[in-house]
Motif scaffolding. Structure first.
Motif, PDB file in Angstrom:
ATOM      1  N   VAL A 138      11.750  -8.094 -10.765  1.00  0.00           N
ATOM      2  CA  VAL A 138      11.055  -8.905 -11.767  1.00  0.00           C
ATOM      3  C   VAL A 138       9.925  -9.695 -11.110  1.00  0.00           C
ATOM      4  CG1 VAL A 138      11.286 -10.824 -13.396  1.00  0.00           C
ATOM      5  CG2 VAL A 138      13.059  -9.054 -13.276  1.00  0.00           C
ATOM      6  N   ALA A 139      10.218 -10.288  -9.941  1.00  0.00           N
ATOM      7  CA  ALA A 139       9.197 -11.057  -9.221  1.00  0.00           C
ATOM      8  C   ALA A 139       8.046 -10.151  -8.780  1.00  0.00           C
ATOM      9  CB  ALA A 139       9.814 -11.748  -8.009  1.00  0.00           C
ATOM     10  N   MET A 140       8.366  -8.949  -8.313  1.00  0.00           N
ATOM     11  CA  MET A 140       7.330  -8.002  -7.908  1.00  0.00           C
ATOM     12  C   MET A 140       6.451  -7.618  -9.094  1.00  0.00           C
ATOM     13  SD  MET A 140       9.644  -5.611  -5.372  1.00  0.00           S
ATOM     14  CE  MET A 140       8.347  -4.442  -4.974  1.00  0.00           C
ATOM     15  N   ALA A 144       2.423  -8.264  -9.590  1.00  0.00           N
ATOM     16  CA  ALA A 144       1.517  -7.166  -9.948  1.00  0.00           C
ATOM     17  C   ALA A 144       0.752  -7.491 -11.229  1.00  0.00           C
ATOM     18  CB  ALA A 144       2.306  -5.872 -10.117  1.00  0.00           C
ATOM     19  N   ALA A 145       1.432  -8.110 -12.196  1.00  0.00           N
ATOM     20  CA  ALA A 145       0.784  -8.452 -13.469  1.00  0.00           C
ATOM     21  C   ALA A 145      -0.345  -9.454 -13.263  1.00  0.00           C
ATOM     22  CB  ALA A 145       1.818  -9.008 -14.440  1.00  0.00           C
ATOM     23  N   LEU A 150      -6.277 -10.236 -13.142  1.00  0.00           N
ATOM     24  CA  LEU A 150      -7.501 -10.582 -12.416  1.00  0.00           C
ATOM     25  C   LEU A 150      -8.484  -9.415 -12.415  1.00  0.00           C
ATOM     26  CD1 LEU A 150      -8.979 -12.687 -10.696  1.00  0.00           C
ATOM     27  CD2 LEU A 150      -7.815 -11.760  -8.695  1.00  0.00           C
ATOM     28  N   LEU A 151      -7.953  -8.198 -12.282  1.00  0.00           N
ATOM     29  CA  LEU A 151      -8.818  -7.029 -12.257  1.00  0.00           C
ATOM     30  C   LEU A 151      -9.440  -6.757 -13.620  1.00  0.00           C
ATOM     31  CD1 LEU A 151      -6.723  -4.595 -10.014  1.00  0.00           C
ATOM     32  CD2 LEU A 151      -8.719  -5.936  -9.387  1.00  0.00           C
ATOM     33  N   LEU A 177      -4.952  -3.537  -3.631  1.00  0.00           N
ATOM     34  CA  LEU A 177      -4.142  -3.363  -2.423  1.00  0.00           C
ATOM     35  C   LEU A 177      -3.467  -4.671  -2.013  1.00  0.00           C
ATOM     36  CD1 LEU A 177      -6.546  -1.093  -0.347  1.00  0.00           C
ATOM     37  CD2 LEU A 177      -4.333  -0.430  -1.303  1.00  0.00           C
ATOM     38  N   LEU A 178      -4.205  -5.777  -2.159  1.00  0.00           N
ATOM     39  CA  LEU A 178      -3.625  -7.075  -1.842  1.00  0.00           C
ATOM     40  C   LEU A 178      -2.479  -7.397  -2.797  1.00  0.00           C
ATOM     41  CD1 LEU A 178      -3.699  -9.622  -0.128  1.00  0.00           C
ATOM     42  CD2 LEU A 178      -5.436 -10.544  -1.679  1.00  0.00           C
ATOM     43  N   GLY A 179      -2.611  -6.995  -4.059  1.00  0.00           N
ATOM     44  CA  GLY A 179      -1.526  -7.201  -5.014  1.00  0.00           C
ATOM     45  C   GLY A 179      -0.276  -6.421  -4.627  1.00  0.00           C
ATOM     46  N   ILE A 180      -0.455  -5.182  -4.178  1.00  0.00           N
ATOM     47  CA  ILE A 180       0.681  -4.379  -3.722  1.00  0.00           C
ATOM     48  C   ILE A 180       1.330  -5.031  -2.504  1.00  0.00           C
ATOM     49  CG2 ILE A 180       1.374  -2.142  -2.778  1.00  0.00           C
ATOM     50  CD1 ILE A 180      -0.913  -0.899  -4.401  1.00  0.00           C
ATOM     51  N   GLY A 181       0.481  -5.495  -1.576  1.00  0.00           N
ATOM     52  CA  GLY A 181       1.016  -6.173  -0.392  1.00  0.00           C
ATOM     53  C   GLY A 181       1.766  -7.436  -0.756  1.00  0.00           C
TER      54      GLY A 181
END
Length: 288
Positions: A138-140, A144-145, A150-151, A177-181
């Protein structure tokens, strides 16, 4: 890190209270040198840690990828130095600086995500029993959301109106990519919690801070000051100064993560020597 933050505070607060003029060159020099030193330490130690994993290819690959990521970040810190503002006025807010930043951010973030993925897979293959819980997913998803939002509103990003098409394309990609990280930072936090209070848990926590704090600062800046204000403007608003100082702390979280991992080897060698000394003394006594 503490020394740098204390120096920056000592330089800024007298200006904020109107006691002294702004020592912009000194501030720029401190930030530049500290960032280069922090990422330099992280890069060198990551390579040394990777060399220890001769038989564990995934762990070795993970630390080599992190080393490459830190090296790109070091170059980015160098070309983004506030000192360039004294050579070319307006450089830090110029489209050229934005283009150079994103050209380096893409490989840096890509190597960071790949390194975290390789580290996760290496730990998964060990079968240590670490599990990701439902609340972690859920936190991940929440992280991501935030980045997806932002995008979607990327016109408000610092490079949204850049004359360089490549810059307008690369910035959303770098943010993705920063969001995935940052989402992987949740996984690192879960591993740290399950590891307890050991040295390896500290490594996971510092890595988590490195990836999550970067993402949080990007989101914060997009809300408060999307046009990338200059820290060395006089006077500078407090929130802008805080964001820049936190970015300086981010550099050191990378160095601290790798330093904690390198310390594992030093501690293990010291403990091994302590175990061997009594045996060597006993052997010598028997021989006598």
């Amino acid at each position: 890190m503490v020394s740098e933050l204390l120096i920056l505070s000592a330089l800024y607060w007298p200006v904020a209270f109107g006691v002294s003029p702004r020592f912009t060159v000194t501030e720029g020099l401190v930030m530049t040198v500290a960032g280069i030193v922090a990422y330099g330490i992280a890069t060198i130690l990551s390579v040394e840690v990777a060399a220890e994993y001769r038989q564990a290819r995934w762990a070795r690959l993970a630390w080599l990828l992190l080393a490459v990521s830190f090296a790109f970040s070091l170059i980015k810190r160098t070309i983004g130095s506030p000192l360039f503002e004294f050579i070319q006025v307006g450089y830090r807010s110029s489209p050229l600086r934005g283009l150079l930043d994103n050209l380096l951010l893409i490989p840096a973030n890509l190597c960071l995500v790949a390194g975290l993925l390789a580290m996760w897979w290496a730990m998964h293959r060990l079968g240590l029993g670490f599990k990701i819980e439902r609340r972690d997913y859920v936190a991940m998803a929440a992280v991501a959301a935030l980045f997806v939002t932002l995008l979607i509103t990327r016109e408000s990003l610092s490079q949204g109106q850049s004359p360089f098409l490549l810059s307008r394309v690369l910035q959303p990609a770098a943010l993705g990519l920063l969001g995935i990280g940052s989402a992987f930072g949740v996984v690192l936090h879960r591993y740290a919690v399950q590891m307890g209070d050991g040295r390896l848990a500290a490594v996971m926590r510092w890595l988590m801070l490195f990836v999550v704090l970067r993402g949080a600062l990007v989101l914060l800046r997009s809300v408060l000051s999307p046009k990338l204000p200059l820290l060395l403007d006089t006077p500078t608003r407090l929130e802008e100064w805080v964001i820049e100082v936190l970015w300086q702390a981010v550099h050191w979280t990378a160095a601290l993560a790798v330093a904690c991992r390198a310390q594992l080897t030093v501690t293990a060698a010291r403990d091994l020597q302590a175990l061997q000394e009594p045996r060597a003394a006993k052997t010598q006594a028997v021989a006598i």
